[in-house]
Design a protein around this motif. Structure first.
Motif, short mmCIF file in Angstrom:
data_model
loop_
_atom_site.label_atom_id
_atom_site.label_comp_id
_atom_site.label_asym_id
_atom_site.label_seq_id
_atom_site.Cartn_x
_atom_site.Cartn_y
_atom_site.Cartn_z
N PHE A 165 0.80 -1.20 0.14
CA PHE A 165 0.04 -0.08 0.01
C PHE A 165 0.84 1.38 0.02
O PHE A 165 0.69 2.22 -0.86
CB PHE A 165 -0.91 -0.10 1.11
CG PHE A 165 -1.96 -0.84 1.02
CD1 PHE A 165 -2.95 -0.74 -0.03
CD2 PHE A 165 -2.38 -2.06 2.02
CE1 PHE A 165 -4.10 -1.75 -0.10
CE2 PHE A 165 -3.32 -2.93 1.88
CZ PHE A 165 -4.26 -2.77 0.65
N VAL A 166 1.99 1.36 0.66
CA VAL A 166 2.79 2.65 0.70
C VAL A 166 3.49 2.57 -0.37
O VAL A 166 3.59 3.83 -1.05
CB VAL A 166 3.62 2.55 2.12
CG1 VAL A 166 4.63 3.46 2.38
CG2 VAL A 166 3.00 2.45 3.14
N GLY A 167 4.09 1.57 -0.68
CA GLY A 167 4.77 1.69 -2.08
C GLY A 167 3.91 2.01 -3.25
O GLY A 167 4.38 2.86 -4.13
N GLY A 168 2.97 1.38 -3.31
CA GLY A 168 1.84 1.58 -4.52
C GLY A 168 1.56 3.08 -4.44
O GLY A 168 1.19 3.65 -5.64
N THR A 169 1.28 3.58 -3.16
CA THR A 169 0.59 4.97 -3.14
C THR A 169 1.96 5.94 -3.64
O THR A 169 1.42 6.92 -4.45
CB THR A 169 0.40 5.15 -1.63
OG1 THR A 169 -0.58 4.45 -1.22
CG2 THR A 169 -0.07 6.86 -1.68
N ILE A 170 3.28 5.80 -3.19
CA ILE A 170 4.35 6.33 -3.48
C ILE A 170 4.28 6.30 -5.41
O ILE A 170 4.82 7.51 -5.70
CB ILE A 170 5.86 6.09 -2.82
CG1 ILE A 170 5.52 6.32 -1.35
CG2 ILE A 170 6.60 6.81 -3.56
CD1 ILE A 170 6.64 5.87 -0.50
N VAL A 171 4.50 5.13 -5.87
CA VAL A 171 4.56 5.12 -7.11
C VAL A 171 3.60 5.86 -7.83
O VAL A 171 3.54 6.52 -8.87
CB VAL A 171 4.62 3.49 -7.47
CG1 VAL A 171 4.54 3.38 -8.89
CG2 VAL A 171 5.79 3.03 -7.17
N LEU A 172 2.15 5.65 -7.44
CA LEU A 172 1.13 6.24 -8.09
C LEU A 172 1.32 7.98 -8.03
O LEU A 172 0.81 8.56 -8.85
CB LEU A 172 -0.37 5.87 -7.19
CG LEU A 172 -1.66 6.40 -8.01
CD1 LEU A 172 -1.85 5.80 -9.08
CD2 LEU A 172 -2.89 6.13 -7.03
N PHE A 173 1.57 8.38 -6.77
CA PHE A 173 1.70 9.71 -6.74
C PHE A 173 2.91 10.33 -7.65
O PHE A 173 2.60 11.46 -8.45
CB PHE A 173 2.28 9.91 -5.11
CG PHE A 173 2.26 11.61 -4.85
CD1 PHE A 173 1.30 12.18 -4.76
CD2 PHE A 173 3.58 12.11 -4.57
CE1 PHE A 173 1.28 13.94 -4.49
CE2 PHE A 173 3.84 13.49 -4.40
CZ PHE A 173 2.56 14.16 -4.39
N ILE A 174 3.97 9.49 -7.86
CA ILE A 174 5.04 9.95 -8.74
C ILE A 174 4.51 9.95 -10.22
O ILE A 174 4.84 10.85 -10.90
CB ILE A 174 6.27 9.23 -8.58
CG1 ILE A 174 6.98 9.61 -7.17
CG2 ILE A 174 7.14 9.27 -9.66
CD1 ILE A 174 8.06 8.48 -7.04
N ILE A 175 3.80 8.84 -10.48
CA ILE A 175 3.28 8.92 -11.92
C ILE A 175 2.33 9.97 -12.13
O ILE A 175 2.31 10.68 -13.29
CB ILE A 175 2.28 7.50 -12.13
CG1 ILE A 175 3.55 6.51 -12.14
CG2 ILE A 175 1.55 7.64 -13.24
CD1 ILE A 175 2.97 4.98 -12.15
N ILE A 176 1.49 10.38 -11.09
CA ILE A 176 0.48 11.53 -11.33
C ILE A 176 1.27 12.83 -11.24
O ILE A 176 1.10 13.75 -12.31
CB ILE A 176 -0.48 11.71 -10.06
CG1 ILE A 176 -1.42 10.53 -10.18
CG2 ILE A 176 -1.26 13.14 -10.26
CD1 ILE A 176 -2.32 10.49 -8.88
N LEU A 177 2.34 13.07 -10.57
CA LEU A 177 3.03 14.22 -10.95
C LEU A 177 3.62 14.38 -12.23
O LEU A 177 3.69 15.39 -12.53
CB LEU A 177 4.26 14.37 -9.70
CG LEU A 177 3.76 14.67 -8.26
CD1 LEU A 177 5.08 14.61 -7.26
CD2 LEU A 177 3.09 16.04 -8.24
N LEU A 178 4.18 13.25 -12.52
CA LEU A 178 4.88 12.98 -13.95
C LEU A 178 3.65 13.25 -15.11
O LEU A 178 4.22 14.21 -15.83
CB LEU A 178 5.67 11.65 -14.25
CG LEU A 178 6.97 11.65 -14.16
CD1 LEU A 178 7.36 10.15 -14.11
CD2 LEU A 178 7.76 12.29 -15.25
N ALA A 179 2.61 12.85 -15.02
CA ALA A 179 1.55 13.04 -15.89
C ALA A 179 1.37 14.72 -15.98
O ALA A 179 1.21 15.21 -17.00
CB ALA A 179 0.42 12.24 -15.75
N LEU A 180 1.15 15.23 -14.66
CA LEU A 180 0.81 16.75 -14.44
C LEU A 180 2.12 17.37 -15.32
O LEU A 180 1.63 18.38 -16.13
CB LEU A 180 0.83 17.14 -13.31
CG LEU A 180 -0.61 16.45 -12.63
CD1 LEU A 180 -0.65 16.89 -11.23
CD2 LEU A 180 -1.86 17.27 -13.47
#
Length: 47
Positions: A27-42
Protein backbone atom coordinates in the motif's frame (compact mmCIF):
# COMPACT_ATOMS: atom_id res chain seq x y z
CA UNK A 1 0.56 -29.24 25.88
CA UNK A 2 1.45 -25.70 26.82
CA UNK A 3 4.72 -25.85 24.88
CA UNK A 4 2.86 -26.77 21.70
CA UNK A 5 0.31 -24.05 22.35
CA UNK A 6 3.04 -21.42 22.73
CA UNK A 7 4.78 -22.53 19.53
CA UNK A 8 1.51 -22.35 17.60
CA UNK A 9 0.75 -18.89 18.98
CA UNK A 10 4.27 -17.69 18.14
CA UNK A 11 3.94 -19.03 14.60
CA UNK A 12 0.59 -17.30 14.17
CA UNK A 13 2.10 -14.01 15.31
CA UNK A 14 4.95 -14.37 12.82
CA UNK A 15 2.47 -14.96 10.00
CA UNK A 16 0.49 -11.95 11.15
CA UNK A 17 3.61 -9.77 11.17
CA UNK A 18 4.62 -11.00 7.71
CA UNK A 19 1.16 -10.24 6.34
CA UNK A 20 1.15 -6.80 7.92
CA UNK A 21 4.61 -6.04 6.55
CA UNK A 22 3.62 -7.22 3.07
CA UNK A 23 0.40 -5.21 2.98
CA UNK A 24 2.16 -2.12 4.33
CA UNK A 25 4.86 -2.35 1.67
CA UNK A 26 2.27 -2.87 -1.07
CA UNK A 27 0.00 0.00 0.00
CA UNK A 28 2.73 2.50 0.91
CA UNK A 29 4.88 1.60 -2.10
CA UNK A 30 1.88 1.66 -4.42
CA UNK A 31 0.79 5.04 -3.09
CA UNK A 32 4.25 6.53 -3.60
CA UNK A 33 4.51 5.13 -7.14
CA UNK A 34 1.00 6.36 -7.99
CA UNK A 35 1.84 9.84 -6.63
CA UNK A 36 5.03 10.00 -8.72
CA UNK A 37 3.13 8.90 -11.84
CA UNK A 38 0.48 11.58 -11.26
CA UNK A 39 3.14 14.26 -10.79
CA UNK A 40 4.94 13.09 -13.95
CA UNK A 41 1.66 13.17 -15.93
CA UNK A 42 0.90 16.69 -14.71
CA UNK A 43 4.42 17.84 -15.55
CA UNK A 44 4.26 16.35 -19.06
CA UNK A 45 0.78 17.80 -19.67
CA UNK A 46 2.04 21.25 -18.66
CA UNK A 47 4.79 21.16 -21.33
Amino acid sequence: METNKNITTHSEHEESYKGALFSTLVFVGGTIVLFIIILLALFIARI
